[in-house]
Scaffold this motif. Sequence first.
Motif, PDB file in Angstrom:
ATOM      1  N   TRP A   1     -54.717   3.606 -19.922  1.00 26.93           N
ATOM      2  CA  TRP A   1     -55.774   2.587 -20.029  1.00 26.93           C
ATOM      3  C   TRP A   1     -55.139   1.215 -20.255  1.00 26.93           C
ATOM      4  O   TRP A   1     -55.513   0.239 -19.614  1.00 26.93           O
ATOM      5  CB  TRP A   1     -56.736   2.922 -21.171  1.00 26.93           C
ATOM      6  CG  TRP A   1     -57.809   1.880 -21.339  1.00 26.93           C
ATOM      7  CD1 TRP A   1     -58.959   1.763 -20.616  1.00 26.93           C
ATOM      8  CD2 TRP A   1     -57.815   0.797 -22.279  1.00 26.93           C
ATOM      9  NE1 TRP A   1     -59.689   0.680 -21.041  1.00 26.93           N
ATOM     10  CE2 TRP A   1     -59.006   0.070 -22.066  1.00 26.93           C
ATOM     11  CE3 TRP A   1     -56.933   0.368 -23.280  1.00 26.93           C
ATOM     12  CZ2 TRP A   1     -59.344  -1.070 -22.819  1.00 26.93           C
ATOM     13  CZ3 TRP A   1     -57.263  -0.760 -24.027  1.00 26.93           C
ATOM     14  CH2 TRP A   1     -58.448  -1.459 -23.789  1.00 26.93           C
TER      15      TRP A   1
ATOM     16  N   ALA B   1     -70.975   0.333 -26.606  1.00 29.76           N
ATOM     17  CA  ALA B   1     -69.660   0.891 -26.936  1.00 29.76           C
ATOM     18  C   ALA B   1     -68.903   1.098 -25.634  1.00 29.76           C
ATOM     19  O   ALA B   1     -69.476   1.520 -24.625  1.00 29.76           O
ATOM     20  CB  ALA B   1     -69.798   2.206 -27.682  1.00 29.76           C
ATOM     21  N   LEU B   2     -67.629   0.773 -25.665  1.00 33.38           N
ATOM     22  CA  LEU B   2     -66.780   0.906 -24.484  1.00 33.38           C
ATOM     23  C   LEU B   2     -65.992   2.211 -24.559  1.00 33.38           C
ATOM     24  O   LEU B   2     -65.454   2.562 -25.617  1.00 33.38           O
ATOM     25  CB  LEU B   2     -65.802  -0.279 -24.432  1.00 33.38           C
ATOM     26  CG  LEU B   2     -64.832  -0.266 -23.248  1.00 33.38           C
ATOM     27  CD1 LEU B   2     -65.571  -0.558 -21.948  1.00 33.38           C
ATOM     28  CD2 LEU B   2     -63.716  -1.288 -23.448  1.00 33.38           C
ATOM     29  N   PHE B   3     -65.932   2.903 -23.432  1.00 31.72           N
ATOM     30  CA  PHE B   3     -65.147   4.135 -23.368  1.00 31.72           C
ATOM     31  C   PHE B   3     -64.187   4.065 -22.186  1.00 31.72           C
ATOM     32  O   PHE B   3     -64.546   3.586 -21.113  1.00 31.72           O
ATOM     33  CB  PHE B   3     -66.073   5.348 -23.244  1.00 31.72           C
ATOM     34  CG  PHE B   3     -67.029   5.451 -24.404  1.00 31.72           C
ATOM     35  CD1 PHE B   3     -66.556   5.686 -25.686  1.00 31.72           C
ATOM     36  CD2 PHE B   3     -68.392   5.284 -24.229  1.00 31.72           C
ATOM     37  CE1 PHE B   3     -67.420   5.758 -26.775  1.00 31.72           C
ATOM     38  CE2 PHE B   3     -69.266   5.359 -25.311  1.00 31.72           C
ATOM     39  CZ  PHE B   3     -68.782   5.601 -26.579  1.00 31.72           C
ATOM     40  N   THR B   4     -62.990   4.585 -22.392  1.00 32.81           N
ATOM     41  CA  THR B   4     -61.940   4.434 -21.395  1.00 32.81           C
ATOM     42  C   THR B   4     -61.933   5.546 -20.344  1.00 32.81           C
ATOM     43  O   THR B   4     -61.434   5.353 -19.248  1.00 32.81           O
ATOM     44  CB  THR B   4     -60.563   4.444 -22.084  1.00 32.81           C
ATOM     45  OG1 THR B   4     -60.425   5.691 -22.791  1.00 32.81           O
ATOM     46  CG2 THR B   4     -60.436   3.301 -23.078  1.00 32.81           C
TER      47      THR B   4
ATOM     48  N   LEU C   1     -69.966   8.520 -32.300  1.00 30.96           N
ATOM     49  CA  LEU C   1     -69.289   7.272 -32.625  1.00 30.96           C
ATOM     50  C   LEU C   1     -68.679   7.381 -34.018  1.00 30.96           C
ATOM     51  O   LEU C   1     -69.051   8.269 -34.780  1.00 30.96           O
ATOM     52  CB  LEU C   1     -70.298   6.112 -32.576  1.00 30.96           C
ATOM     53  CG  LEU C   1     -70.934   5.885 -31.199  1.00 30.96           C
ATOM     54  CD1 LEU C   1     -72.101   4.914 -31.286  1.00 30.96           C
ATOM     55  CD2 LEU C   1     -69.876   5.377 -30.217  1.00 30.96           C
ATOM     56  N   PRO C   2     -67.757   6.461 -34.351  1.00 31.25           N
ATOM     57  CA  PRO C   2     -67.182   6.538 -35.694  1.00 31.25           C
ATOM     58  C   PRO C   2     -68.302   6.493 -36.735  1.00 31.25           C
ATOM     59  O   PRO C   2     -69.078   5.548 -36.751  1.00 31.25           O
ATOM     60  CB  PRO C   2     -66.305   5.282 -35.769  1.00 31.25           C
ATOM     61  CG  PRO C   2     -66.002   4.931 -34.345  1.00 31.25           C
ATOM     62  CD  PRO C   2     -67.184   5.377 -33.544  1.00 31.25           C
TER      63      PRO C   2
ATOM     64  N   ASN D   1     -63.404   8.174 -25.271  1.00 31.93           N
ATOM     65  CA  ASN D   1     -62.033   7.761 -25.501  1.00 31.93           C
ATOM     66  C   ASN D   1     -61.197   9.002 -25.709  1.00 31.93           C
ATOM     67  O   ASN D   1     -61.553   9.879 -26.499  1.00 31.93           O
ATOM     68  CB  ASN D   1     -61.944   6.826 -26.710  1.00 31.93           C
ATOM     69  CG  ASN D   1     -62.331   5.409 -26.321  1.00 31.93           C
ATOM     70  OD1 ASN D   1     -62.658   5.139 -25.169  1.00 31.93           O
ATOM     71  ND2 ASN D   1     -62.287   4.501 -27.291  1.00 31.93           N
TER      72      ASN D   1
ATOM     73  N   TRP E   1     -64.491   9.836 -29.422  1.00 31.98           N
ATOM     74  CA  TRP E   1     -65.750   9.075 -29.432  1.00 31.98           C
ATOM     75  C   TRP E   1     -66.275   8.987 -28.009  1.00 31.98           C
ATOM     76  O   TRP E   1     -65.518   8.687 -27.091  1.00 31.98           O
ATOM     77  CB  TRP E   1     -65.559   7.645 -29.942  1.00 31.98           C
ATOM     78  CG  TRP E   1     -64.721   7.468 -31.164  1.00 31.98           C
ATOM     79  CD1 TRP E   1     -63.633   6.655 -31.296  1.00 31.98           C
ATOM     80  CD2 TRP E   1     -64.907   8.081 -32.459  1.00 31.98           C
ATOM     81  NE1 TRP E   1     -63.123   6.750 -32.570  1.00 31.98           N
ATOM     82  CE2 TRP E   1     -63.886   7.610 -33.303  1.00 31.98           C
ATOM     83  CE3 TRP E   1     -65.831   8.995 -32.966  1.00 31.98           C
ATOM     84  CZ2 TRP E   1     -63.763   8.012 -34.636  1.00 31.98           C
ATOM     85  CZ3 TRP E   1     -65.705   9.403 -34.288  1.00 31.98           C
ATOM     86  CH2 TRP E   1     -64.688   8.913 -35.103  1.00 31.98           C
TER      87      TRP E   1
END
Length: 380
Positions: free
Chosen positions: A310, A50-53, A238-239, A300, A146
Amino acid sequence: MVSLLRLLLLLLTLLTPLTLADCECGYLATITTSTSPTDDPNHPLNTTTALFTDLLETDFTRLPLPPPDPSNPTAYVNAFHTTEWAPQSFNLSAERARGTYGEMFDPANGGAGGDGVQLVVRGGGLLVDGMVPVAELDTRRLDVGWGSFRVSMRVPAVAGTCAAFFWYFNDTQEIDIEFLTRDFHPSNATFPINLVLQSRASALAGFDASRTGPQTFIQTHLPFDPTASFHEYRIDYLPSTVHFYADGALLAVMSGAAVPTSPGHLILQHWSNGNPSWSGGPPAADEAVLAVRYVKAYFNSSMPARKGDWQRRCGDPEAPGAVCVIPDVREGNDSAAGWFFGDQRNMTNNQTVEVGGESGGVRLGGWGLWWGWLVMGGGA
Ligand SMILES: *[C@@H]1O[C@H](CO)[C@@H](O)[C@H](O)[C@H]1NC(C)=O
Ligand SMILES: *[C@@H]1O[C@H](CO)[C@@H](O)[C@H](O)[C@H]1NC(C)=O
Ligand SMILES: *[C@@H]1O[C@H](CO)[C@@H](O)[C@H](O)[C@H]1NC(C)=O
Ligand SMILES: *[C@@H]1O[C@H](CO)[C@@H](O)[C@H](O)[C@H]1NC(C)=O
Ligand SMILES: *[C@@H]1O[C@H](CO)[C@@H](O)[C@H](O)[C@H]1NC(C)=O
Ligand SMILES: *[C@@H]1O[C@H](CO)[C@@H](O)[C@H](O)[C@H]1NC(C)=O
Ligand SMILES: *[C@@H]1O[C@H](CO)[C@@H](O)[C@H](O)[C@H]1NC(C)=O
Ligand SMILES: *[C@@H]1O[C@H](CO)[C@@H](O)[C@H](O)[C@H]1NC(C)=O
């Protein structure tokens, strides 16, 4: 398959000279999705990513904090003024605390130890107006959506407290890791950890999450003594799914209606109220100390401004170094525990980084949030 290949490429880019990487498109978390081994040799760990900003990194060992001093909590509070964390000051009656005693959250019960920040519960019969003196630290940022939230802590061996790390929006949107120190039995190596989602269901059950089933409450046993040394505990929010880990090993996965949907903030808490069915206590000893070395949060943001940042920052997610893989603490290998993005060159542009020293990431000026200022960049 594609994501594994991508992960390997990203790992390679992480291993190339760090000056190239600036993580402008974010931080990539490796998420173990199942404790069962898989039959697929291409997915031996059964992981996804999972990518987080956004990044929030605090190394408490490097913040200039004074030692706990009940007679002068001001120095402690002041030391946090320019940081992301805020020592909390509030009182709960026994009734509000749902305990035998109330709880007095007081900065006088916090301070630096040799190995990080300490959150102290004062026992030994000391009560202040019927309240147990206890401690809490909260992030000032409230835009934590998230994410992957990691804390390194050493739980006290003193029975009768609850040591907790949690993500919080409100009483029915909350993700907790809670240690009840009275449940530890070193004689037979019994070290339970409680993993909790507070939800509408737990509210209806009088906030006794243990009565609401395995999608909101799991007690599991650690393979190590959490009071003997520091270990990393981790929540991946996470969602529709929450993963819990200790030293990178998956402990539990929860999904369903109780998984929160809001942005929130992070809380470190150490308390006791005598409730015989939860914290027990207060401790017989004069003090019980929860020691916290660091918090690393990749997430995020819910703030439109941060989303816009971002988008502006992230030109091409495929460019080398644009996405940084988060190094993980693993069972038997905690070398990532001492590793901070903020200590690398150019990997924390406009992020919340508190790792002290001059070597930290790019430091930018403060930017306003609901609660006023906070310092971005390379530490206090
Ligand atoms: C840091 O990252 C920025 C943005 O990509 C880049 O322009 C700059 O050259 C980098 N600086 C160093 C010292 O690597
Ligand atoms: C791997 O994880 C997925 C969820 O991401 C799950 O559906 C699957 O059953 C797991 N496989 C094994 C063998 O554990
Ligand atoms: C976080 O935000 C980024 C940018 O919008 C997006 O690519 C990523 O999928 C988001 N992560 C999660 C877990 O939703
Ligand atoms: C909490 O209670 C104590 C003892 O009555 C009092 O001295 C203190 O001011 C109270 N703290 C707050 C934040 O109300
Ligand atoms: C928590 O927030 C959610 C979403 O806004 C709301 O539905 C719920 O009623 C809130 N719970 C409490 C206890 O306020
Ligand atoms: C471990 O020891 C404690 C205290 O003697 C006891 O209450 C508990 O049942 C034991 N647990 C196991 C798994 O044997
Ligand atoms: C850094 O983040 C803040 C808060 O979102 C924003 O106001 C500012 O423009 C950002 N700066 C850069 C250079 O992206
Ligand atoms: C230990 O973890 C670090 C950080 O993730 C990694 O770079 C290193 O290769 C690992 N060492 C071993 C022996 O697996």
